[in-house]
Design a protein around this motif. Sequence first.
Motif, PDB file in Angstrom:
ATOM      1  N   ALA A 185       0.846  -1.190   0.000  1.00 37.33           N
ATOM      2  CA  ALA A 185       0.000   0.000   0.000  1.00 37.33           C
ATOM      3  C   ALA A 185       0.883   1.242   0.000  1.00 37.33           C
ATOM      4  N   ILE A 186       0.587   2.167  -0.912  1.00 33.29           N
ATOM      5  CA  ILE A 186       1.266   3.460  -0.949  1.00 33.29           C
ATOM      6  C   ILE A 186       0.271   4.484  -0.417  1.00 33.29           C
ATOM      7  N   VAL A 187       0.606   5.053   0.750  1.00 34.01           N
ATOM      8  CA  VAL A 187      -0.299   5.952   1.462  1.00 34.01           C
ATOM      9  C   VAL A 187       0.204   7.377   1.315  1.00 34.01           C
ATOM     10  N   THR A 188      -0.652   8.263   0.809  1.00 39.22           N
ATOM     11  CA  THR A 188      -0.322   9.679   0.686  1.00 39.22           C
ATOM     12  C   THR A 188      -0.923  10.410   1.874  1.00 39.22           C
ATOM     13  N   ILE A 189      -0.070  11.130   2.613  1.00 43.36           N
ATOM     14  CA  ILE A 189      -0.558  11.863   3.777  1.00 43.36           C
ATOM     15  C   ILE A 189      -0.541  13.358   3.497  1.00 43.36           C
ATOM     16  N   ASP A 190      -1.268  14.100   4.318  1.00 42.35           N
ATOM     17  CA  ASP A 190      -1.335  15.554   4.198  1.00 42.35           C
ATOM     18  C   ASP A 190      -0.098  16.128   4.866  1.00 42.35           C
ATOM     19  N   THR A 191       0.808  16.706   4.082  1.00 44.00           N
ATOM     20  CA  THR A 191       2.046  17.250   4.636  1.00 44.00           C
ATOM     21  C   THR A 191       1.867  18.667   5.168  1.00 44.00           C
ATOM     22  N   ASN A 192       0.720  19.293   4.888  1.00 44.00           N
ATOM     23  CA  ASN A 192       0.453  20.637   5.372  1.00 44.00           C
ATOM     24  C   ASN A 192      -0.945  20.673   5.983  1.00 44.00           C
ATOM     25  N   PRO A 193      -1.134  20.053   7.172  1.00 43.67           N
ATOM     26  CA  PRO A 193      -2.483  20.049   7.759  1.00 43.67           C
ATOM     27  C   PRO A 193      -2.870  21.453   8.214  1.00 43.67           C
ATOM     28  N   SER A 194      -4.042  21.889   7.787  1.00 40.64           N
ATOM     29  CA  SER A 194      -4.505  23.231   8.135  1.00 40.64           C
ATOM     30  C   SER A 194      -5.740  23.134   9.021  1.00 40.64           C
ATOM     31  N   ASP A 195      -6.091  24.259   9.626  1.00 42.72           N
ATOM     32  CA  ASP A 195      -7.271  24.309  10.474  1.00 42.72           C
ATOM     33  C   ASP A 195      -8.532  24.204   9.606  1.00 42.72           C
ATOM     34  N   GLU A 196      -9.544  23.537  10.149  1.00 45.50           N
ATOM     35  CA  GLU A 196     -10.814  23.420   9.442  1.00 45.50           C
ATOM     36  C   GLU A 196     -11.769  24.485   9.975  1.00 45.50           C
ATOM     37  N   THR A 197     -12.467  25.159   9.066  1.00 43.74           N
ATOM     38  CA  THR A 197     -13.449  26.162   9.464  1.00 43.74           C
ATOM     39  C   THR A 197     -14.832  25.691   9.048  1.00 43.74           C
ATOM     40  N   TYR A 198     -15.791  25.966   9.908  1.00 43.58           N
ATOM     41  CA  TYR A 198     -17.166  25.613   9.595  1.00 43.58           C
ATOM     42  C   TYR A 198     -18.092  26.612  10.266  1.00 43.58           C
ATOM     43  N   LEU A 199     -19.352  26.627   9.809  1.00 40.19           N
ATOM     44  CA  LEU A 199     -20.343  27.563  10.340  1.00 40.19           C
ATOM     45  C   LEU A 199     -21.221  26.863  11.369  1.00 40.19           C
ATOM     46  N   THR A 200     -21.510  27.571  12.470  1.00 39.72           N
ATOM     47  CA  THR A 200     -22.414  27.040  13.482  1.00 39.72           C
ATOM     48  C   THR A 200     -23.846  27.439  13.136  1.00 39.72           C
ATOM     49  N   LYS A 201     -24.793  27.119  14.019  1.00 44.93           N
ATOM     50  CA  LYS A 201     -26.202  27.416  13.749  1.00 44.93           C
ATOM     51  C   LYS A 201     -26.462  28.910  13.595  1.00 44.93           C
ATOM     52  N   GLY A 202     -25.801  29.728  14.373  1.00 43.02           N
ATOM     53  CA  GLY A 202     -26.023  31.162  14.310  1.00 43.02           C
ATOM     54  C   GLY A 202     -25.298  31.844  13.163  1.00 43.02           C
ATOM     55  N   GLY A 203     -24.592  31.091  12.338  1.00 45.38           N
ATOM     56  CA  GLY A 203     -23.857  31.678  11.233  1.00 45.38           C
ATOM     57  C   GLY A 203     -22.468  32.133  11.626  1.00 45.38           C
ATOM     58  N   LYS A 204     -22.058  31.771  12.832  1.00 45.27           N
ATOM     59  CA  LYS A 204     -20.742  32.165  13.312  1.00 45.27           C
ATOM     60  C   LYS A 204     -19.699  31.175  12.786  1.00 45.27           C
ATOM     61  N   GLU A 205     -18.573  31.711  12.322  1.00 41.00           N
ATOM     62  CA  GLU A 205     -17.509  30.872  11.773  1.00 41.00           C
ATOM     63  C   GLU A 205     -16.585  30.414  12.900  1.00 41.00           C
ATOM     64  N   VAL A 206     -16.321  29.107  12.964  1.00 41.96           N
ATOM     65  CA  VAL A 206     -15.497  28.525  14.015  1.00 41.96           C
ATOM     66  C   VAL A 206     -14.347  27.760  13.374  1.00 41.96           C
ATOM     67  N   LYS A 207     -13.144  27.919  13.935  1.00 43.25           N
ATOM     68  CA  LYS A 207     -11.983  27.177  13.474  1.00 43.25           C
ATOM     69  C   LYS A 207     -11.732  26.020  14.430  1.00 43.25           C
ATOM     70  N   ALA A 208     -11.499  24.861  13.864  1.00 41.65           N
ATOM     71  CA  ALA A 208     -11.169  23.680  14.657  1.00 41.65           C
ATOM     72  C   ALA A 208      -9.795  23.201  14.212  1.00 41.65           C
ATOM     73  N   SER A 209      -8.864  23.155  15.147  1.00 37.90           N
ATOM     74  CA  SER A 209      -7.520  22.706  14.796  1.00 37.90           C
ATOM     75  C   SER A 209      -7.382  21.236  15.171  1.00 37.90           C
ATOM     76  N   LYS A 210      -6.988  20.443  14.197  1.00 37.28           N
ATOM     77  CA  LYS A 210      -6.759  19.026  14.414  1.00 37.28           C
ATOM     78  C   LYS A 210      -5.283  18.832  14.713  1.00 37.28           C
ATOM     79  N   LYS A 211      -5.000  17.918  15.582  1.00 35.61           N
ATOM     80  CA  LYS A 211      -3.616  17.643  15.971  1.00 35.61           C
ATOM     81  C   LYS A 211      -3.044  16.538  15.096  1.00 35.61           C
TER      82      LYS A 211
END
Length: 115
Positions: A78-104
């Motif tokens: 198996a040749i596995v390609t990984i993300d070499t530049n992991p970035s923060d994920e942004t998403y919208l909550t119910k109120g329309g507020k933008e939230v950043k979630a950082s994955k480790k």
Amino acid sequence: MLPEEIIIAPVVTEKSNDQLQEGKYTFKVNKKATKVEIAKAVEKLFEVKVLNVNTINVRGKKKRVGYHVGKTSDWKKAIVTIDTNPSDETYLTKGGKEVKASKKYKDSIDEFMGA
């Protein structure tokens, strides 16, 4: 299957060493493992984000010792390609507020070459 049963060993060759800079890691895996199982196992064992998995069924070679002719066992690579530049994920909550979630996530697999 457990992640330890899916990933058997790293494959260390010249070509696999050249692909490390691109974020591609090569492993010997269980023959019955699927691409999804391999991706989950690598993410769990090495704490990286997997982008892509390519699998190859490698046929065994014919070997000969004196008069006796045999064959090495077939295996799966198996040749596995990984993300070499992991970035923060942004998403919208119910109120329309933008939230950043950082994955480790890590940006490389340190245990690959025995480091």
